[in-house]
Design a protein around this motif. Structure first.
Motif, mmCIF file in Angstrom:
data_model
loop_
_atom_site.group_PDB
_atom_site.id
_atom_site.type_symbol
_atom_site.label_atom_id
_atom_site.label_comp_id
_atom_site.label_asym_id
_atom_site.label_seq_id
_atom_site.Cartn_x
_atom_site.Cartn_y
_atom_site.Cartn_z
ATOM 1 N N GLY A 1 0.826 -1.193 0.000
ATOM 2 C CA GLY A 1 0.000 0.000 0.000
ATOM 3 C C GLY A 1 0.866 1.251 0.000
ATOM 4 O O GLY A 1 2.098 1.163 -0.022
ATOM 5 N N SER A 2 0.246 2.411 0.046
ATOM 6 C CA SER A 2 0.971 3.688 -0.057
ATOM 7 C C SER A 2 1.445 4.243 1.281
ATOM 8 O O SER A 2 2.437 4.965 1.339
ATOM 9 N N THR A 3 0.751 3.916 2.364
ATOM 10 C CA THR A 3 1.022 4.546 3.658
ATOM 11 C C THR A 3 2.431 4.279 4.169
ATOM 12 O O THR A 3 3.155 5.215 4.553
ATOM 13 N N ILE A 4 2.850 3.012 4.195
ATOM 14 C CA ILE A 4 4.155 2.656 4.760
ATOM 15 C C ILE A 4 5.309 3.322 4.012
ATOM 16 O O ILE A 4 6.133 4.012 4.637
ATOM 17 N N PRO A 5 5.428 3.150 2.673
ATOM 18 C CA PRO A 5 6.542 3.821 1.988
ATOM 19 C C PRO A 5 6.483 5.337 2.112
ATOM 20 O O PRO A 5 7.526 5.994 2.261
ATOM 21 N N ASP A 6 5.291 5.917 2.080
ATOM 22 C CA ASP A 6 5.164 7.365 2.217
ATOM 23 C C ASP A 6 5.651 7.828 3.585
ATOM 24 O O ASP A 6 6.392 8.818 3.691
ATOM 25 N N MET A 7 5.276 7.128 4.633
ATOM 26 C CA MET A 7 5.667 7.523 5.978
ATOM 27 C C MET A 7 7.156 7.331 6.219
ATOM 28 O O MET A 7 7.805 8.154 6.873
ATOM 29 N N VAL A 8 7.693 6.241 5.702
ATOM 30 C CA VAL A 8 9.136 5.989 5.859
ATOM 31 C C VAL A 8 9.942 7.102 5.209
ATOM 32 O O VAL A 8 10.871 7.660 5.817
ATOM 33 N N VAL A 9 9.590 7.453 3.982
ATOM 34 C CA VAL A 9 10.299 8.515 3.263
ATOM 35 C C VAL A 9 10.129 9.853 3.981
ATOM 36 O O VAL A 9 11.104 10.603 4.162
ATOM 37 N N THR A 10 8.916 10.147 4.424
ATOM 38 C CA THR A 10 8.645 11.418 5.114
ATOM 39 C C THR A 10 9.434 11.515 6.417
ATOM 40 O O THR A 10 10.023 12.562 6.722
ATOM 41 N N MET A 11 9.458 10.434 7.206
ATOM 42 C CA MET A 11 10.197 10.426 8.470
ATOM 43 C C MET A 11 11.696 10.580 8.243
ATOM 44 O O MET A 11 12.365 11.356 8.937
ATOM 45 N N LEU A 12 12.216 9.839 7.270
ATOM 46 C CA LEU A 12 13.652 9.934 6.969
ATOM 47 C C LEU A 12 14.020 11.339 6.519
ATOM 48 O O LEU A 12 15.054 11.888 6.944
ATOM 49 N N LEU A 13 13.189 11.926 5.684
ATOM 50 C CA LEU A 13 13.429 13.288 5.202
ATOM 51 C C LEU A 13 13.431 14.269 6.371
ATOM 52 O O LEU A 13 14.305 15.156 6.459
ATOM 53 N N CYS A 14 12.476 14.094 7.277
ATOM 54 C CA CYS A 14 12.374 14.957 8.450
ATOM 55 C C CYS A 14 13.625 14.842 9.329
ATOM 56 O O CYS A 14 14.209 15.855 9.747
ATOM 57 N N ILE A 15 14.068 13.616 9.587
ATOM 58 C CA ILE A 15 15.238 13.378 10.445
ATOM 59 C C ILE A 15 16.508 13.915 9.799
ATOM 60 O O ILE A 15 17.317 14.592 10.451
ATOM 61 N N ILE A 16 16.694 13.637 8.510
ATOM 62 C CA ILE A 16 17.902 14.078 7.800
ATOM 63 C C ILE A 16 17.998 15.603 7.772
ATOM 64 O O ILE A 16 19.047 16.186 8.068
ATOM 65 N N VAL A 17 16.893 16.255 7.436
ATOM 66 C CA VAL A 17 16.883 17.725 7.366
ATOM 67 C C VAL A 17 17.205 18.335 8.734
ATOM 68 O O VAL A 17 17.986 19.300 8.840
ATOM 69 N N ARG A 18 16.636 17.776 9.795
ATOM 70 C CA ARG A 18 16.880 18.303 11.144
ATOM 71 C C ARG A 18 18.320 18.066 11.592
ATOM 72 O O ARG A 18 18.908 18.905 12.291
ATOM 73 N N LYS A 19 18.888 16.935 11.218
ATOM 74 C CA LYS A 19 20.288 16.656 11.564
ATOM 75 C C LYS A 19 21.211 17.637 10.867
ATOM 76 O O LYS A 19 22.181 18.164 11.460
ATOM 77 N N ILE A 20 20.939 17.876 9.582
ATOM 78 C CA ILE A 20 21.749 18.839 8.820
ATOM 79 C C ILE A 20 21.613 20.229 9.432
ATOM 80 O O ILE A 20 22.596 20.957 9.605
ATOM 81 N N GLN A 21 20.381 20.596 9.803
ATOM 82 C CA GLN A 21 20.121 21.902 10.402
ATOM 83 C C GLN A 21 20.869 22.057 11.731
ATOM 84 O O GLN A 21 21.448 23.119 12.007
ATOM 85 N N SER A 22 20.891 21.012 12.545
ATOM 86 C CA SER A 22 21.573 21.084 13.843
ATOM 87 C C SER A 22 23.083 21.209 13.699
ATOM 88 O O SER A 22 23.735 21.879 14.487
#
Length: 390
Positions: A367-388
């Protein structure tokens, strides 16, 4: 000291039992029939496991910080940024209220025909009564109603799965297995923006969240199963007609009316709570009554037979939203309530929303939910790590 009447684990479980015993869930279950019993059941269970894990995590967030579901969104999107999701949530809850009243009135008319408009009015009045009495004051009335509904759904299950002349096959072309999983995920996903409204008042928020998600998941699967079984084993998708043929009569009418009331009450109540986030001066209970009236009027005026697209829209909005909340609350330990707009997370959510819509065009087995959430979470974590690091 704050004088708040806390709900018990049992009361939270009862609330979500009532949410799951729903005609909308039975009707959605009929869409799984073309997959056959084995594949259909697998899609229902897998989808609900995914959806109910997310439901649990969302409930924990609301319960831990003792705030409504839409107030918790401020952690990730800021004071003003959260208003977008509060508005979207109110819109989906008005939609759900009207759909539930429509389905309830349609089924009730099939058993005892006094007119669609009249049943919309009757169901609307009962929902308003539930709202006026209040979630923490329903007490024995709610317990008795839930027990009666449980017994009646067991009877309905027996009628469907132990019919004398089972059809056993469904000829119409159905959806793919991945799309079926997504349709199964979509129902618990639609409750994500609501569960915090109830776990915030729980004595033991983590336990209450777990019990709520488990009870909802099991009963919701059962409702889907009734719908799928009705289509496969009786060749009939009209639940009201099945009840009439089975001679359930008044018992069938009680299932229809009370299941509609106990589920739609949650939608209208949470619409009121979400509106308080948008306009704090308004009282949620009065808004909930207005939402019920609007829902009843819409149910009288519009055809709402197919809700699949509505469910997918809800998924595309709230799956990336909860993914960002999970990343912020459980992994990054961020709290954005001190700012007006969290532009970064809003941009990530837009990417997640567009990704979900794109993934729906591809036949993915999960389905769409799992891959969408995984990508969204990873993007969120990566962006915040770079920002920090900067």
């Amino acid at each position: 000291m704050e004088n708040v009447k806390r709900t018990s684990i049992f009361e939270n479980g009862l609330i979500w039992f009532g949410a799951a015993v729903s005609l909308a869930e039975i009707v959605t279950g009929t869409y799984f029939a073309p997959l056959g019993f084995g594949k259909g059941l697998a899609a229902i269970i897998i989808g609900h496991i995914i959806g109910c894990i997310l439901l649990f995590l969302s409930g924990v967030i609301g319960g831990k910080i003792r705030q409504s579901a839409m107030e918790t969104v401020k952690i990730s999107f800021g004071q003003k940024g959260s208003l977008l999701f509060a508005l979207l949530n109110v819109m989906q809850l008005v939609g759900w209220t009207s759909i539930m009243i429509y389905d309830g009135a349609l089924a009730a008319s099939g058993i005892f025909d006094i007119g669609h408009y009249v049943w919309c009015l009757v169901i609307g009045v009962l929902i308003i009564l539930w709202i006026v009495v209040g979630i923490t004051n329903l007490g024995k009335l709610n317990t008795v109603a839930m027990a009666a509904l449980f017994v009646l759904t067991i009877i309905l299950f027996k009628v469907i799965f132990f019919s004398e002349n089972p059809v056993g096959t469904v000829s119409e072309e159905g959806m793919s297995f991945g799309a079926a999983i997504e349709l199964s995920v979509a129902m618990p996903l639609s409750w994500l923006p609501l569960i915090g409204d109830y776990t915030r008042e729980a004595k033991k928020p983590v336990c209450a969240s777990a019990v709520s998600a488990i009870v909802y998941g099991i009963v919701s699967c059962f409702m889907y199963l009734i719908g799928m079984g009705a289509a496969i084993y009786t060749g009939e998708t009209d639940i009201a007609l099945i009840m009439v043929k089975a001679g359930l009569g008044i018992a069938g009418l009680l299932i229809v009316v009370f299941s509609t009331v106990t589920t739609t009450f949650l939608d209208a109540y949470s619409a009121g709570i979400s509106t308080e986030t948008l306009m704090p001066k308004l009282k949620g209970k009065y808004v909930a009554i207005i939402v019920t009236i609007i829902g009843a009027v819409l149910a009288m005026l519009f055809n709402m037979d197919d809700i699949t697209n509505f469910l997918y829209i809800i998924g595309s909005v709230f799956a990336p939203m909860i993914a960002i909340q999970i990343a912020d609350f459980f992994i990054l330990k961020r709290d954005g309530r001190g700012i007006k707009f969290d532009i970064i997370n809003i941009i990530i959510w837009v990417i997640g929303f567009l990704l979900y819509r794109f993934l729906m065009t591809i036949d993915i087995v999960t389905g769409s939910t799992i891959p969408d959430m995984v990508v969204t979470m990873l993007l969120c974590i990566i962006v915040r790590k770079i920002q920090s690091h900067k």
